[in-house]
Enzyme design. Structure first.
Site, short mmCIF file in Angstrom:
data_model
loop_
_atom_site.label_atom_id
_atom_site.label_comp_id
_atom_site.label_asym_id
_atom_site.label_seq_id
_atom_site.Cartn_x
_atom_site.Cartn_y
_atom_site.Cartn_z
N LYS A 180 37.91 34.99 47.79
CA LYS A 180 38.91 36.03 47.45
C LYS A 180 38.12 37.18 46.82
O LYS A 180 37.82 37.16 45.64
CB LYS A 180 39.93 35.46 46.45
CG LYS A 180 41.30 36.12 46.45
CD LYS A 180 41.33 37.59 46.12
CE LYS A 180 41.06 37.94 44.69
NZ LYS A 180 40.90 39.43 44.49
N GLU A 183 39.98 43.36 45.56
CA GLU A 183 40.86 44.16 46.42
C GLU A 183 40.45 45.63 46.43
O GLU A 183 40.95 46.41 47.23
CB GLU A 183 42.33 43.99 46.00
CG GLU A 183 42.68 44.49 44.60
CD GLU A 183 42.40 43.46 43.49
OE1 GLU A 183 41.37 42.75 43.57
OE2 GLU A 183 43.19 43.40 42.52
N SER A 233 35.71 40.30 34.73
CA SER A 233 35.77 40.67 33.32
C SER A 233 36.05 39.44 32.45
O SER A 233 36.59 38.43 32.93
CB SER A 233 36.86 41.72 33.12
OG SER A 233 38.10 41.20 33.56
N CYS A 288 26.89 44.55 35.77
CA CYS A 288 27.03 43.67 34.61
C CYS A 288 25.72 43.55 33.85
O CYS A 288 25.69 43.11 32.72
CB CYS A 288 27.50 42.30 35.03
SG CYS A 288 26.28 41.45 36.01
N GLU A 388 33.28 46.68 26.51
CA GLU A 388 32.52 46.92 27.74
C GLU A 388 33.11 48.16 28.41
O GLU A 388 34.30 48.17 28.73
CB GLU A 388 32.63 45.72 28.68
CG GLU A 388 31.86 45.93 29.97
CD GLU A 388 31.95 44.75 30.94
OE1 GLU A 388 33.03 44.14 31.04
OE2 GLU A 388 30.94 44.47 31.60
P1 NAD Z 1 38.15 41.92 37.22
O1 NAD Z 1 38.11 40.85 36.20
O2 NAD Z 1 39.17 42.99 37.10
O3 NAD Z 1 38.36 41.28 38.68
C1 NAD Z 1 37.57 40.21 39.15
C2 NAD Z 1 38.39 39.39 40.15
O4 NAD Z 1 39.53 38.86 39.47
C3 NAD Z 1 38.92 40.22 41.32
O5 NAD Z 1 38.81 39.46 42.49
C4 NAD Z 1 40.38 40.46 40.94
O6 NAD Z 1 41.22 40.56 42.06
C5 NAD Z 1 40.73 39.23 40.13
N1 NAD Z 1 41.75 39.51 39.11
C6 NAD Z 1 41.99 40.69 38.48
N2 NAD Z 1 42.99 40.56 37.61
C7 NAD Z 1 43.40 39.28 37.67
C8 NAD Z 1 44.40 38.52 36.97
N3 NAD Z 1 45.18 39.08 36.06
N4 NAD Z 1 44.53 37.22 37.28
C9 NAD Z 1 43.74 36.65 38.19
N5 NAD Z 1 42.77 37.31 38.87
C10 NAD Z 1 42.60 38.60 38.61
O7 NAD Z 1 36.68 42.54 37.30
P2 NAD Z 1 36.21 43.81 38.12
O8 NAD Z 1 36.73 45.03 37.45
O9 NAD Z 1 36.43 43.62 39.57
O10 NAD Z 1 34.62 43.71 37.90
C11 NAD Z 1 33.97 44.22 36.77
C12 NAD Z 1 33.78 43.16 35.72
O11 NAD Z 1 33.03 42.08 36.26
C13 NAD Z 1 32.98 43.65 34.52
O12 NAD Z 1 33.57 43.10 33.36
C14 NAD Z 1 31.60 43.07 34.74
O13 NAD Z 1 30.82 42.88 33.58
C15 NAD Z 1 31.95 41.77 35.37
N6 NAD Z 1 30.81 41.25 36.13
C16 NAD Z 1 30.12 40.23 35.56
C17 NAD Z 1 29.03 39.72 36.22
C18 NAD Z 1 28.25 38.60 35.62
O14 NAD Z 1 27.38 38.08 36.29
N7 NAD Z 1 28.50 38.15 34.40
C19 NAD Z 1 28.64 40.24 37.46
C20 NAD Z 1 29.38 41.27 38.01
C21 NAD Z 1 30.47 41.77 37.32
#
Ligand code: NAD
Length: 503
Positions: A180, A183, A233, A288, A388
């Protein structure tokens, strides 16, 4: 900003080896961030569509698990060859939906390829162990078997690399995958699914369902999904970890970050300035492992700021297809959120040295632009320091000593990456020992480990015991059986109800 429902195509799912148009009427816009226009919409799966993807994966799993190691390896080698041949195609997709510049998109793919290449050597990494004669005539050995259907949920910032942290290893080990993706930039996942099909992976072993929380929850609750690998996140990572644990799944959930670069007075300040600019503003800070806080041990701050601003003045911001240094942010909403921290900084008494709002760009006016921003004397109580930001905003915090710097880093709730810049080997050694962070750079600003080590932070940057890829990846995607066997030596000891002991 254009957003007409009818004018743009809708990206379908990929289920059972083919594109599968969505039956749900929910969709989300996908933007070209450099133009600020909607270029397509993406289907948002219903629970039933997730069920269909899991059913396709469940049906494909037994055949793939039982496919010989040699044949599985040929498919993975073929995937590697195709990906390498066509990486420019994939890079163009990444730039068109994420906004990162083309060279950076190719860098992302190279780091994903690294894990595909690691997975090519999987036979060695899924071997068990064997001890002969642990008791008289008794041998013990272990075998590593796949889990079954595994779920991967990925973030927007690395639409190709982060899924590749997981699926090459999962597939090599004999699992079937439901991905997944984010989006916000979903097309890379379908492109990679089609590549797997071309590489000869049987239909149903790799599936893509697009969606939001509905799809994520359906994966989390599905009884046939055996594990969840999540990157995103911190609040969502924690939710994923807790929910997957409640539903009895194996889970690794990588969360957010706030990475500090500690600069000691003896450091080479030109190297520090180059590294901070590269790591702070590369991919518009949407990494990240980006450096978001420079912790300057005085008296270096003023000299360092001069070097930083000189370099920042040369950075070209623009459409990623035109070879600038930095592209736009992923959405208008995200750009506005990141920009809002500049006002917070000023209100909290920090000094905004370079304000990226109103930056001159080589791109369309409606793109989601924000230029490199530098903020000095950021109070550690400010939201600018605490949260962040995930954009091109670099903060400077001034400290009086190495000890104060390390204490500051260790007081944070994240523990993803950090770096020390110094010419003092003893100080660097002490830092690697004392700092409470999972990945450390010594005169290296973005210390993402190579594929045969594992990636993951500490504290709220990783929920669950397993890091991504490397040895931890193979542990995560396999489960071990230990077998104790005795082959006929006709002697036996008769009835004995005591606990078995070796002798
Ligand atoms: P996000 O948490 O908004 O989304 C990540 C995934 O979760 C997506 O597929 C999204 O559709 C899904 N999602 C979003 N809201 C949700 C909810 N309420 N319930 C269930 N699923 C949900 O993150 P993002 O904005 O796509 O990516 C950026 C974040 O990812 C930053 O915080 C970054 O630090 C983190 N990140 C961490 C690493 C790591 O290795 N630690 C690597 C890359 C990115």
């Amino acid at each position: 900003m254009t957003d007409t429902l009818t004018a743009v195509p809708t990206l379908p799912h990929w289920i059972g080896g083919a594109e599968t148009p969505s039956s749900s009427d929910r969709t989300a816009p996908v933007y070209d961030p450099a133009r600020g226009v909607v270029t397509k919409r993406v289907a948002l799966a219903s629970t039933q569509e997730v069920d269909a993807a899991v059913a396709a994966a469940s049906a494909a799993f037994p055949g793939w698990r039982d496919t010989s190691i040699a044949k599985r390896q040929q498919v993975i080698f073929r995937f590697r060859e195709l990906l390498n041949e066509r990486k420019e195609e994939l890079a163009a997709i990444l730039t068109s939906e994420h906004g990162k510049v083309l060279s950076d998109a190719l860098g992302e793919i190279a780091r994903g390829l690294e894990i595909v290449e690691l997975a090519c050597g999987f036979p060695h990494l899924i071997k068990g162990e064997h001890s002969e004669n642990v008791s008289t005539g008794v041998d013990v050995y272990s075998i590593k078997q796949p889990l079954g259907v595994v779920g991967i949920i990925s973030p927007f910032n690395f639409p190709a690399m982060v899924p590749m942290w997981f699926f090459p290893i999962a597939i090599a080990a004999g699992n079937a995958v439901v991905l997944k993706p984010s989006e916000k930039d979903p097309s890379a996942a379908n492109w990679m699914a089609a590549l797997w099909a071309e590489a000869g992976l049987p239909a149903g072993v790799f599936n893509v369902v697009h969606g939001d929380k509905v799809a994520v929850d359906a994966l989390l609750e599905h009884p046939d999904v055996r594990s969840i690998s999540f990157v995103g996140s911190t609040p969502i990572a924690q939710y994923i970890y807790e929910t997957a644990a409640r539903t009895g799944k194996r889970v690794q959930a990588l969360g957010g970050a706030k990475n500090h670069m500690l600069v000691l007075p003896d450091a080479d300040l030109d190297l520090v300035a180059d590294s901070a600019v590269n790591a702070g503003f590369g991919s518009a800070g949407e990494r990240c492992m980006a450096v978001s806080v420079v912790v300057a041990v005085e008296p270096v701050a003023d000299a360092l700021i001069e070097k930083l601003t000189t370099r920042m003045a040369t950075l070209r911001v623009g459409d990623g297809t035109r070879n600038p240094d930095m592209g736009p942010l992923v959405t208008g909403e995200h750009r506005d959120k990141v920009a809002s921290y500049i006002d917070v900084a000023a209100a909290d008494g920090a000094s905004v040295v370079v304000d990226g709002r109103g930056v001159e760009v080589d791109g369309e006016a409606d793109g989601f632009w924000l230029g490199p921003t530098l903020i000095d004397k950021v109070p550690t109580s400010s939201r600018v320091y605490q949260e962040e930001i995930f954009g091109p905003v670099l903060s400077i915090v001034r400290v009086a000593s190495y000890e104060e710097g390390v204490a500051l880093i260790n007081s944070g709730r994240f523990g993803n990456g950090t770096a020390i810049f110094t010419n003092d080997g003893g100080a660097a050694r002490r830092f690697q020992n004392e700092v409470e962070v999972g990945m450390i750079g010594i005169n290296v600003p973005i210390p993402v480990p190579v594929g045969y080590f594992s990636f993951g932070g500490w504290k709220q940057s990783l929920f669950g015991a397993n890091k991504a890829y490397g040895p931890a990846g193979f542990d995560f995607f396999t489960q071990e059986k230990a077998i104790t066997s005795r082959w006929l030596d006709p002697s036996h000891g008769g009835i004995n109800l005591g606990f078995p002991q070796n002798g």
